[in-house]
Design a protein around this motif. Structure first.
Motif, PDB file in Angstrom:
ATOM      1  N   PRO A 196       0.902  -1.315  -0.136  1.00  0.00           N
ATOM      2  CA  PRO A 196       0.027  -0.012   0.028  1.00  0.00           C
ATOM      3  C   PRO A 196       0.896   1.275  -0.099  1.00  0.00           C
ATOM      4  O   PRO A 196       2.030   1.158   0.517  1.00  0.00           O
ATOM      5  CB  PRO A 196      -0.809  -0.180   1.166  1.00  0.00           C
ATOM      6  CG  PRO A 196       0.058  -1.000   2.175  1.00  0.00           C
ATOM      7  CD  PRO A 196       0.700  -1.870   1.222  1.00  0.00           C
ATOM      8  N   ASP A 197       0.388   2.468  -0.732  1.00  0.00           N
ATOM      9  CA  ASP A 197       0.960   3.582  -0.588  1.00  0.00           C
ATOM     10  C   ASP A 197       1.138   4.243   0.684  1.00  0.00           C
ATOM     11  O   ASP A 197       0.187   3.961   1.644  1.00  0.00           O
ATOM     12  CB  ASP A 197       0.984   4.298  -1.946  1.00  0.00           C
ATOM     13  CG  ASP A 197      -0.611   4.738  -1.900  1.00  0.00           C
ATOM     14  OD1 ASP A 197      -1.453   4.891  -0.802  1.00  0.00           O
ATOM     15  OD2 ASP A 197      -1.278   4.976  -2.895  1.00  0.00           O
ATOM     16  N   ASP A 198       1.773   5.376   0.750  1.00  0.00           N
ATOM     17  CA  ASP A 198       1.830   6.233   1.897  1.00  0.00           C
ATOM     18  C   ASP A 198       0.251   6.749   2.280  1.00  0.00           C
ATOM     19  O   ASP A 198       0.121   6.978   3.171  1.00  0.00           O
ATOM     20  CB  ASP A 198       3.139   7.208   2.011  1.00  0.00           C
ATOM     21  CG  ASP A 198       3.114   7.843   3.032  1.00  0.00           C
ATOM     22  OD1 ASP A 198       3.794   6.943   4.256  1.00  0.00           O
ATOM     23  OD2 ASP A 198       3.160   8.701   3.577  1.00  0.00           O
ATOM     24  N   GLU A 199      -0.243   7.280   1.209  1.00  0.00           N
ATOM     25  CA  GLU A 199      -1.472   8.040   1.604  1.00  0.00           C
ATOM     26  C   GLU A 199      -2.469   6.771   1.948  1.00  0.00           C
ATOM     27  O   GLU A 199      -3.263   7.379   2.908  1.00  0.00           O
ATOM     28  CB  GLU A 199      -1.961   8.648   0.205  1.00  0.00           C
ATOM     29  CG  GLU A 199      -3.281   9.294   0.200  1.00  0.00           C
ATOM     30  CD  GLU A 199      -3.724   9.777  -1.129  1.00  0.00           C
ATOM     31  OE1 GLU A 199      -4.877  10.325  -1.011  1.00  0.00           O
ATOM     32  OE2 GLU A 199      -2.973   9.795  -1.958  1.00  0.00           O
ATOM     33  N   GLU A 200      -2.573   5.914   1.554  1.00  0.00           N
ATOM     34  CA  GLU A 200      -3.410   4.862   2.079  1.00  0.00           C
ATOM     35  C   GLU A 200      -3.213   4.558   3.423  1.00  0.00           C
ATOM     36  O   GLU A 200      -3.908   4.412   4.315  1.00  0.00           O
ATOM     37  CB  GLU A 200      -3.578   3.490   1.126  1.00  0.00           C
ATOM     38  CG  GLU A 200      -4.328   2.447   1.461  1.00  0.00           C
ATOM     39  CD  GLU A 200      -4.257   1.287   0.274  1.00  0.00           C
ATOM     40  OE1 GLU A 200      -4.795   0.289   0.664  1.00  0.00           O
ATOM     41  OE2 GLU A 200      -3.367   1.314  -0.492  1.00  0.00           O
ATOM     42  N   CYS A 201      -1.862   4.307   3.874  1.00  0.00           N
ATOM     43  CA  CYS A 201      -1.562   3.827   4.913  1.00  0.00           C
ATOM     44  C   CYS A 201      -1.924   4.987   6.085  1.00  0.00           C
ATOM     45  O   CYS A 201      -2.459   4.769   7.157  1.00  0.00           O
ATOM     46  CB  CYS A 201      -0.031   3.562   4.972  1.00  0.00           C
ATOM     47  SG  CYS A 201       0.364   2.111   4.544  1.00  0.00           S
TER      48      CYS A 201
ATOM     49  N   ARG B 239       3.967  -1.169  10.539  1.00  0.00           N
ATOM     50  CA  ARG B 239       2.686  -1.976  11.091  1.00  0.00           C
ATOM     51  C   ARG B 239       1.449  -1.999  10.266  1.00  0.00           C
ATOM     52  O   ARG B 239       0.777  -2.741   9.744  1.00  0.00           O
ATOM     53  CB  ARG B 239       2.499  -2.004  12.442  1.00  0.00           C
ATOM     54  CG  ARG B 239       3.534  -2.339  13.286  1.00  0.00           C
ATOM     55  CD  ARG B 239       3.233  -1.857  14.853  1.00  0.00           C
ATOM     56  NE  ARG B 239       2.046  -2.406  15.260  1.00  0.00           N
ATOM     57  CZ  ARG B 239       1.491  -1.954  16.595  1.00  0.00           C
ATOM     58  NH1 ARG B 239       2.489  -1.295  17.390  1.00  0.00           N
ATOM     59  NH2 ARG B 239       0.255  -2.087  16.843  1.00  0.00           N
ATOM     60  N   VAL B 240       1.164  -0.689   9.768  1.00  0.00           N
ATOM     61  CA  VAL B 240      -0.160  -0.213   9.000  1.00  0.00           C
ATOM     62  C   VAL B 240       0.163  -0.992   7.607  1.00  0.00           C
ATOM     63  O   VAL B 240      -0.788  -1.573   7.293  1.00  0.00           O
ATOM     64  CB  VAL B 240      -0.317   1.274   8.741  1.00  0.00           C
ATOM     65  CG1 VAL B 240      -1.277   1.466   7.772  1.00  0.00           C
ATOM     66  CG2 VAL B 240      -0.463   2.016  10.205  1.00  0.00           C
ATOM     67  N   ALA B 241       1.318  -0.857   6.991  1.00  0.00           N
ATOM     68  CA  ALA B 241       1.413  -1.436   5.638  1.00  0.00           C
ATOM     69  C   ALA B 241       1.367  -2.731   5.568  1.00  0.00           C
ATOM     70  O   ALA B 241       0.867  -3.451   4.824  1.00  0.00           O
ATOM     71  CB  ALA B 241       2.871  -1.009   5.330  1.00  0.00           C
ATOM     72  N   ALA B 242       1.907  -3.506   6.722  1.00  0.00           N
ATOM     73  CA  ALA B 242       1.821  -4.835   6.914  1.00  0.00           C
ATOM     74  C   ALA B 242       0.465  -5.317   6.826  1.00  0.00           C
ATOM     75  O   ALA B 242       0.073  -6.216   6.261  1.00  0.00           O
ATOM     76  CB  ALA B 242       2.745  -5.427   7.984  1.00  0.00           C
TER      77      ALA B 242
ATOM     78  N   ALA C  94      -5.147  -6.969   1.450  1.00  0.00           N
ATOM     79  CA  ALA C  94      -5.241  -6.792   0.160  1.00  0.00           C
ATOM     80  C   ALA C  94      -4.922  -8.556  -0.420  1.00  0.00           C
ATOM     81  O   ALA C  94      -5.760  -8.639  -1.256  1.00  0.00           O
ATOM     82  CB  ALA C  94      -4.241  -5.954  -0.251  1.00  0.00           C
ATOM     83  N   ARG C  95      -4.001  -8.920   0.142  1.00  0.00           N
ATOM     84  CA  ARG C  95      -3.659 -10.174  -0.513  1.00  0.00           C
ATOM     85  C   ARG C  95      -4.968 -11.216  -0.357  1.00  0.00           C
ATOM     86  O   ARG C  95      -5.143 -12.153  -1.420  1.00  0.00           O
ATOM     87  CB  ARG C  95      -2.570 -10.813  -0.039  1.00  0.00           C
ATOM     88  CG  ARG C  95      -2.169 -12.330  -0.422  1.00  0.00           C
ATOM     89  CD  ARG C  95      -0.824 -12.559  -0.248  1.00  0.00           C
ATOM     90  NE  ARG C  95      -0.550 -13.805  -0.907  1.00  0.00           N
ATOM     91  CZ  ARG C  95      -0.239 -14.295  -1.983  1.00  0.00           C
ATOM     92  NH1 ARG C  95      -0.282 -13.246  -2.857  1.00  0.00           N
ATOM     93  NH2 ARG C  95       0.111 -15.393  -2.603  1.00  0.00           N
ATOM     94  N   ARG C  96      -5.591 -11.257   0.826  1.00  0.00           N
ATOM     95  CA  ARG C  96      -6.817 -12.187   1.039  1.00  0.00           C
ATOM     96  C   ARG C  96      -7.921 -11.846   0.218  1.00  0.00           C
ATOM     97  O   ARG C  96      -8.484 -12.860  -0.464  1.00  0.00           O
ATOM     98  CB  ARG C  96      -7.110 -11.883   2.624  1.00  0.00           C
ATOM     99  CG  ARG C  96      -6.364 -12.625   3.523  1.00  0.00           C
ATOM    100  CD  ARG C  96      -7.240 -13.022   4.782  1.00  0.00           C
ATOM    101  NE  ARG C  96      -7.545 -11.663   5.360  1.00  0.00           N
ATOM    102  CZ  ARG C  96      -7.009 -10.968   6.231  1.00  0.00           C
ATOM    103  NH1 ARG C  96      -5.740 -11.213   6.683  1.00  0.00           N
ATOM    104  NH2 ARG C  96      -7.250  -9.786   6.799  1.00  0.00           N
ATOM    105  N   THR C  97      -8.058 -10.418  -0.071  1.00  0.00           N
ATOM    106  CA  THR C  97      -9.209 -10.094  -1.146  1.00  0.00           C
ATOM    107  C   THR C  97      -8.760 -10.465  -2.376  1.00  0.00           C
ATOM    108  O   THR C  97      -9.522 -10.965  -3.316  1.00  0.00           O
ATOM    109  CB  THR C  97      -9.297  -8.463  -1.183  1.00  0.00           C
ATOM    110  OG1 THR C  97      -9.738  -7.927   0.227  1.00  0.00           O
ATOM    111  CG2 THR C  97     -10.322  -8.288  -2.151  1.00  0.00           C
ATOM    112  N   ALA C  98      -7.467 -10.313  -2.892  1.00  0.00           N
ATOM    113  CA  ALA C  98      -7.076 -10.561  -4.259  1.00  0.00           C
ATOM    114  C   ALA C  98      -7.137 -12.287  -4.500  1.00  0.00           C
ATOM    115  O   ALA C  98      -7.486 -12.586  -5.565  1.00  0.00           O
ATOM    116  CB  ALA C  98      -5.523 -10.237  -4.377  1.00  0.00           C
TER     117      ALA C  98
END
Length: 254
Positions: free
Chosen positions: A76-81, A213-216, A222-226
């Protein structure tokens, strides 16, 4: 192929006359979809199969490598995090602890996942009943839990966010969900009936400290959704008989 036998692209998921629950049939169908895709893409050798074969350890490993390639981890990018941290600060507080107890219904090789989930739901309903005695949770944990904590009535003691799998931490440390316990949640280990006994709130962690931690956490979600979307696409391309699967005709989106 005999009439009434469930199949994926003509490969039977059950023997003629074999009685299989809908949940088990779905599990077999997902497994066969992945096996056939691994054959199509060269990860597994082709084999003549009228009946879905039981996957061996090396075949499961090959499918896992295929999924790593075809459904790569998204960062995820910084804005999303930053946005997630702003909306869910309680997940990243310093010094937060919760006193938790749980009953684990573990998912192990060969287990009928749908039947296991249904059993967990039945126990949750029993424990959520207004007339359920306070000691009933501990009794059921000792009887049913696949976690060593079952011997202590399911008591996990005091936990910090770092002590939990991310999918459990998101539940344990969400103060808005406190009134909903006991609650049924799913993790990589299986199905958990969890109850928050007590909370010790912490202090907010600045975003700069919480960024990794946020990114992890977002990456795992996201991986579960994908992965879910990936297998739905496979189902949408396949000829499915005798078993209801959620399918999609869109391409993989993460």
């Amino acid at each position: 192929m005999s009439a009434g036998v469930a199949a994926v692209n003509g490969v039977a998921l059950q023997q003629a006359g074999e009685q299989v629950s809908p949940g088990d049939l779905r599990e077999r169908a997902w497994s066969e979809l992945l096996r056939q895709e691994a054959v199509r893409t060269g990860w597994l050798a082709a084999e003549a199969a009228l009946q879905a074969p039981r996957l061996q350890a090396d075949q499961e490993a090959a499918i896992h490598r295929m999924l790593q390639e075809q459904v790569p981890q998204r960062t995820p990018d910084d804005e999303e995090c930053a946005r997630f941290h702003r909306l869910q600060p309680h997940l990243f507080a310093v010094g937060s602890r919760v006193h938790v107890r749980h009953i684990l219904f573990a998912v192990t090789p060969g287990v009928a996942v749908r039947a296991l989930a249904q059993r967990a739901e039945e126990v949750l309903l029993e424990l959520s009943h207004r007339q359920a005695p306070p000691e009933r949770f501990a009794e059921r944990a000792r009887e049913l839990s696949n976690c060593p904590s079952g011997a202590q009535g399911g008591d996990l003691g005091w936990l910090a966010p770092a002590d939990c799998a991310p999918e459990l931490g998101a539940i344990f440390f969400d103060e808005k969900l406190a009134s909903l316990h006991p609650k049924l949640v799913q993790s990589r280990f299986g199905f958990h009936i969890v109850e928050i006994v007590e909370r010790a709130p912490g202090r907010p962690m600045p975003y700069e400290q919480a960024r990794e931690r946020v990114a992890a956490l977002l990456g795992q979600r996201a991986r579960r959704t994908a992965l879910h979307q990936y297998i739905r696409v496979l189902a949408g391309r396949a000829r499915i008989e005798g078993v209801a699967l959620e399918a999609a005709d869109s391409t993989l989106v993460q």
